[in-house]
Write a protein that holds these residues in place. Structure first.
Motif, PDB file in Angstrom:
ATOM      1  N   LYS A   1      33.736  51.641  39.611  1.00 12.16           N
ATOM      2  CA  LYS A   1      33.118  51.383  40.905  1.00 12.16           C
ATOM      3  C   LYS A   1      33.691  50.106  41.528  1.00 12.16           C
ATOM      4  O   LYS A   1      33.771  49.068  40.882  1.00 12.16           O
ATOM      5  CB  LYS A   1      31.609  51.257  40.738  1.00 12.16           C
ATOM      6  CG  LYS A   1      30.870  51.186  42.029  1.00 12.16           C
ATOM      7  CD  LYS A   1      29.374  51.232  41.807  1.00 12.16           C
ATOM      8  CE  LYS A   1      28.663  51.230  43.140  1.00 12.16           C
ATOM      9  NZ  LYS A   1      27.245  51.443  42.999  1.00 12.16           N
ATOM     10  N   GLY A   2      34.073  50.222  42.764  1.00 14.18           N
ATOM     11  CA  GLY A   2      34.593  49.073  43.492  1.00 14.18           C
ATOM     12  C   GLY A   2      36.092  48.872  43.354  1.00 14.18           C
ATOM     13  O   GLY A   2      36.661  48.005  44.007  1.00 14.18           O
ATOM     14  N   HIS A   3      36.752  49.663  42.511  1.00 11.47           N
ATOM     15  CA  HIS A   3      38.198  49.480  42.345  1.00 11.47           C
ATOM     16  C   HIS A   3      38.932  49.893  43.611  1.00 11.47           C
ATOM     17  O   HIS A   3      38.690  50.952  44.173  1.00 11.47           O
ATOM     18  CB  HIS A   3      38.728  50.302  41.172  1.00 11.47           C
ATOM     19  CG  HIS A   3      40.210  50.168  41.004  1.00 11.47           C
ATOM     20  ND1 HIS A   3      40.783  49.031  40.501  1.00 11.47           N
ATOM     21  CD2 HIS A   3      41.225  51.011  41.303  1.00 11.47           C
ATOM     22  CE1 HIS A   3      42.100  49.185  40.479  1.00 11.47           C
ATOM     23  NE2 HIS A   3      42.392  50.385  40.968  1.00 11.47           N
ATOM     24  N   ARG A   4      39.820  49.003  44.054  1.00 11.61           N
ATOM     25  CA  ARG A   4      40.635  49.290  45.227  1.00 11.61           C
ATOM     26  C   ARG A   4      42.094  49.316  44.788  1.00 11.61           C
ATOM     27  O   ARG A   4      42.569  48.336  44.199  1.00 11.61           O
ATOM     28  CB  ARG A   4      40.406  48.236  46.306  1.00 11.61           C
ATOM     29  CG  ARG A   4      38.971  48.270  46.852  1.00 11.61           C
ATOM     30  CD  ARG A   4      38.737  47.268  47.982  1.00 11.61           C
ATOM     31  NE  ARG A   4      39.215  45.915  47.760  1.00 11.61           N
ATOM     32  CZ  ARG A   4      38.540  44.965  47.096  1.00 11.61           C
ATOM     33  NH1 ARG A   4      37.361  45.222  46.583  1.00 11.61           N
ATOM     34  NH2 ARG A   4      39.046  43.758  46.957  1.00 11.61           N
ATOM     35  N   PRO A   5      42.803  50.417  45.049  1.00 11.00           N
ATOM     36  CA  PRO A   5      44.212  50.505  44.666  1.00 11.00           C
ATOM     37  C   PRO A   5      45.009  49.314  45.190  1.00 11.00           C
ATOM     38  O   PRO A   5      44.863  48.901  46.338  1.00 11.00           O
ATOM     39  CB  PRO A   5      44.696  51.803  45.311  1.00 11.00           C
ATOM     40  CG  PRO A   5      43.449  52.615  45.476  1.00 11.00           C
ATOM     41  CD  PRO A   5      42.362  51.624  45.744  1.00 11.00           C
ATOM     42  N   GLY A   6      45.806  48.742  44.322  1.00  6.94           N
ATOM     43  CA  GLY A   6      46.635  47.605  44.708  1.00  6.94           C
ATOM     44  C   GLY A   6      45.925  46.270  44.651  1.00  6.94           C
ATOM     45  O   GLY A   6      46.528  45.238  44.905  1.00  6.94           O
ATOM     46  N   VAL A   7      44.640  46.285  44.319  1.00  2.41           N
ATOM     47  CA  VAL A   7      43.890  45.031  44.220  1.00  2.41           C
ATOM     48  C   VAL A   7      43.521  44.824  42.754  1.00  2.41           C
ATOM     49  O   VAL A   7      42.596  45.463  42.233  1.00  2.41           O
ATOM     50  CB  VAL A   7      42.613  45.053  45.099  1.00  2.41           C
ATOM     51  CG1 VAL A   7      41.870  43.730  44.976  1.00  2.41           C
ATOM     52  CG2 VAL A   7      42.960  45.362  46.537  1.00  2.41           C
TER      53      VAL A   7
END
Length: 144
Positions: A90-96
């Motif tokens: 949850k909350g994972h953003r690609p590239g971050v």
């Protein structure tokens, strides 16, 4: 007299085999597949069994240019995370980096795939050489 071929690499092996017998590169693939299966089984033995389908996602592949082991895919898309670390969930953003709710310490060399290959390097190399020798012998070449 049996033709002699000095081999520098796999490309030269395939070329020499093809020159000796058109079906030989196919046989090389057939001989390399068990080498890839050996590597896949060694890696699978290191992957924790409580990690879903990660170990079962390992698959051996072989072609005329070599052998490899694939992992992850749709059955275990988390395998790279399991092996190398990072964050997911949850909350994972690609590239971050580290944006997900589930984190695993980053290990640049990995935990399973590359360390297992390094550990069994001599055994893998010997099996690959045996595979090439078997394909060459099957093509009528003398192997020394």
């Amino acid at each position: 007299m049996t033709p002699g071929v000095k081999v520098q690499g796999l490309r030269e092996v395939v070329s020499a085999l093809r020159e000796a017998d058109a079906e030989a590169p196919k046989r090389l693939r057939e001989h390399l597949l068990p080498v890839a299966r050996l590597v896949a089984s060694r890696i699978a033995s290191k992957v924790p069994r409580d990690e879903g389908d990660a170990a079962a996602s390992l698959s051996a592949r072989a072609g005329q240019r070599g052998a490899s082991v694939a992992f992850g895919g749709s059955s275990a898309p988390y395998f790279p995370w399991l092996d190398f670390g990072g964050s997911v969930g949850k909350g994972h953003r690609p590239g971050v980096p580290w944006s997900g709710s589930v984190t695993r310490p980053w290990m640049p060399g990995g935990r399973y795939v590359y360390p297992t290959i390094a550990e069994h390097r001599d055994e893998i190399a010997e099996a690959a050489l045996d595979a090439m020798a078997a394909a060459a012998t099957g093509a009528g070449l003398k192997v020394s």
